[in-house]
Enzyme design. Structure first.
Site, PDB file in Angstrom:
ATOM      1  N   LYS A   1       0.945  -1.154   0.007  1.00 34.33           N
ATOM      2  CA  LYS A   1      -0.025   0.040  -0.098  1.00 34.33           C
ATOM      3  C   LYS A   1       0.685   1.224   0.060  1.00 34.33           C
ATOM      4  O   LYS A   1       2.029   1.125   0.453  1.00 34.33           O
ATOM      5  CB  LYS A   1      -0.779   0.046   1.100  1.00 34.33           C
ATOM      6  CG  LYS A   1      -2.258   0.714   0.975  1.00 34.33           C
ATOM      7  CD  LYS A   1      -3.180  -0.068   0.098  1.00 34.33           C
ATOM      8  CE  LYS A   1      -4.665   0.810  -0.035  1.00 34.33           C
ATOM      9  NZ  LYS A   1      -5.563   0.027  -0.748  1.00 34.33           N
TER      10      LYS A   1
ATOM     11  N   ASP B   1      -6.987   4.701  -4.668  1.00 37.03           N
ATOM     12  CA  ASP B   1      -7.545   4.266  -3.524  1.00 37.03           C
ATOM     13  C   ASP B   1      -8.347   5.721  -3.132  1.00 37.03           C
ATOM     14  O   ASP B   1      -8.474   6.520  -4.130  1.00 37.03           O
ATOM     15  CB  ASP B   1      -6.667   4.008  -2.265  1.00 37.03           C
ATOM     16  CG  ASP B   1      -7.192   3.657  -1.168  1.00 37.03           C
ATOM     17  OD1 ASP B   1      -7.230   4.340  -0.161  1.00 37.03           O
ATOM     18  OD2 ASP B   1      -7.656   2.613  -1.118  1.00 37.03           O
TER      19      ASP B   1
ATOM     20  N   THR C   1     -15.112  -2.340  -7.080  1.00 36.24           N
ATOM     21  CA  THR C   1     -15.305  -2.561  -5.555  1.00 36.24           C
ATOM     22  C   THR C   1     -16.715  -2.683  -5.073  1.00 36.24           C
ATOM     23  O   THR C   1     -16.964  -3.267  -4.108  1.00 36.24           O
ATOM     24  CB  THR C   1     -14.401  -1.532  -4.714  1.00 36.24           C
ATOM     25  OG1 THR C   1     -13.058  -1.501  -5.128  1.00 36.24           O
ATOM     26  CG2 THR C   1     -14.498  -1.877  -3.419  1.00 36.24           C
TER      27      THR C   1
ATOM     28  N   SER D   1      -8.236  -5.356 -10.463  1.00 37.60           N
ATOM     29  CA  SER D   1      -6.856  -4.905 -10.830  1.00 37.60           C
ATOM     30  C   SER D   1      -6.076  -6.209 -11.349  1.00 37.60           C
ATOM     31  O   SER D   1      -5.374  -5.777 -12.299  1.00 37.60           O
ATOM     32  CB  SER D   1      -6.452  -4.118  -9.548  1.00 37.60           C
ATOM     33  OG  SER D   1      -6.866  -2.882  -9.297  1.00 37.60           O
TER      34      SER D   1
END
Length: 448
Positions: free
Chosen positions: A129, A169, A212, A380
């Protein structure tokens, strides 16, 4: 729930001492270690191999300066981060968060969660991340471009299609990904699948924008049906109004639900007639305005300050899609009191440990984030596959693959929970199933 296993208790104390100023990371590790107690009993070989100790320590942590020039010609400086947590089952994979709250602990918690989430997708992706304390809100396109270019000027030397593949994000949408990708291409002099969430004209995948939110609903739908329920005719509350929230609302409505509330960081709207999603999309995706402006054109709707108040609205199903720890114990108790029987997470770790205890104690169907919101990173991974093969699949092809992945994630969580004597505890099932795949790879690769 307190840890009973002495080995795991000692490990958690070590984590707390090493990461004392990072409560989000400690919270994420605590939840997982509590779920893994039965694994320690059944798999002493993983203890001997030091898998648990290595699981909670990132392989690499990067922190760097990001200088950029604003529209007034003044130099601004932000902090950039990339935590490459685990490459046991594939290249590091995880998004880039741009938000003032970002610091090392947030990135580490997200990276740790990403390791298990990516494992659950069954795709060959490790966990990582990144992000910065840069705030895109109120910035011009030029300022955002200059920030993204500066950020990538440092990050590019640490990533690659077979090393680390970042994505979007919070605060990092198609615009930001485009600027970052352009700078990477300029610096590395190669056109490669280095970022996911790219535009369709330069290697992006159909369904990635929706993934998502859609994936959350696919997971929730199969969880509901496994327990004799469905979205049909149910009242739903969805927190947030960003990418995840918008497409969770879209799919939930398509599945027969009525969504009556959404929020942003300032407050929430309640529309008893059902949210007008076209209006929300115009406000948030096109005009970049606040959610409170919704009530100007919808007389039956109300707006209140304070985003967490959204959980006082009675609903059958709650889909928290905003940010971490948005539902505390008090909010969870209100949800249960008002008849909510299902909470499924679109955001990362949106429920506090105390809230989760309320869910489990009251028989609430609980879809944990690392399973329920894995659709984004799953798609992804599908984008990475298309890039590697120089292919572009249709919307229907990608959507069907996404649906299959989310259904398989639920099946894996369900079966694993049953195998370890915790039937119906999908959080434990997700943690154990995600862990075991990574753990087997770590053990096989030796002490690295």
């Amino acid at each position: 729930m307190a840890l009973k296993n002495e080995y795991l208790s000692n490990l958690l104390e070590t984590v707390k001492k090493r990461n004392a100023a990072e409560p989000e990371f400690i919270q994420a590790v605590t939840e997982v270690l509590e779920s893994l107690e039965p694994v320690v009993e059944k798999r002493p070989d993983l203890v001997e191999a030091g898998v648990f100790e290595r699981l909670v320590e990132p392989e690499r942590q990067l922190m760097f300066r990001v200088p950029w020039v604003d529209d007034q010609g003044k130099v601004q400086v932000n902090r950039g981060f990339r935590v490459q947590f685990s490459s046991a089952i594939g290249p590091y994979k995880g998004g880039i968060r741009l938000h003032p709250s970002v610091y090392l602990g947030i990135i580490k918690f997200l990276g740790f969660e990403q390791v298990l989430k990516n494992s659950l997708t069954t795709l060959p992706m490790g966990g990582g991340k990144g992000g910065s304390d840069f705030d895109p809100k109120g910035k011009s396109d030029g300022e955002i471009m200059r920030f993204c270019q500066s950020f990538m000027t440092e990050l590019y030397r640490h990533i690659g299609a077979d090393t680390d593949v970042p994505a979007g994000d919070i605060g990092t949408g198609a615009r930001e990904v485009g600027y970052m990708y352009g700078q990477y291409k300029r610096l590395a002099n190669e056109f490669t699948g280095i970022l996911t969430g790219k535009g369709l004209t330069y290697g992006g995948s159909l369904v990635r924008t929706e993934a998502t939110g859609y994936g959350l609903c696919y997971f929730t739908d199969v969880m509901l049906k496994a327990n004799g329920k469905s979205f049909e005719g149910q009242t739903v509350v969805v927190s947030g109004s960003g990418n995840v929230s918008i497409y969770a609302v879209e799919k939930a409505v398509e599945m027969g639900a009525k969504v009556v509330a959404m929020s942003d960081s300032n407050g929430y709207i309640h529309d008893p007639n059902g949210i007008d999603l076209a209006c929300v999309k115009q406000l948030k995706e096109v005009e970049r305005r606040r959610i409170k402006d919704y009530v100007d054109t919808h007389p039956g709707a109300t707006y209140k300050e304070g985003s967490t108040g959204i959980w006082t609205i009675p609903c059958d199903i709650a889909l928290p899609c905003a940010t971490q720890n948005e539902i505390d114990k008090a909010s969870a108790e209100i949800l249960v009191k008002n008849g909510c029987y299902c909470v499924s997470e679109g955001a990362n770790m949106p429920s506090t440990p105390e809230a989760i205890e309320v869910y489990l104690a009251n028989g609430v169907l609980y879809g944990p984030a690392k399973a329920a919101n894995a659709g984004g990173v799953a798609t992804s991974g599908l984008e990475m596959s298309q890039n590697s093969a120089r292919l572009s699949w249709t919307f229907e092809e990608v959507d069907q693959k996404l649906k299959n992945i989310m259904h398989n994630i639920f099946k894996n969580c369900d079966e694993t929970a049953k195998a370890y004597g915790m039937e119906g505890n999908y959080m434990a099932g997700a943690n154990i199933a995600g862990f075991l795949k990574v753990a087997e790879a770590m053990k096989a690769q030796g002490c690295v």
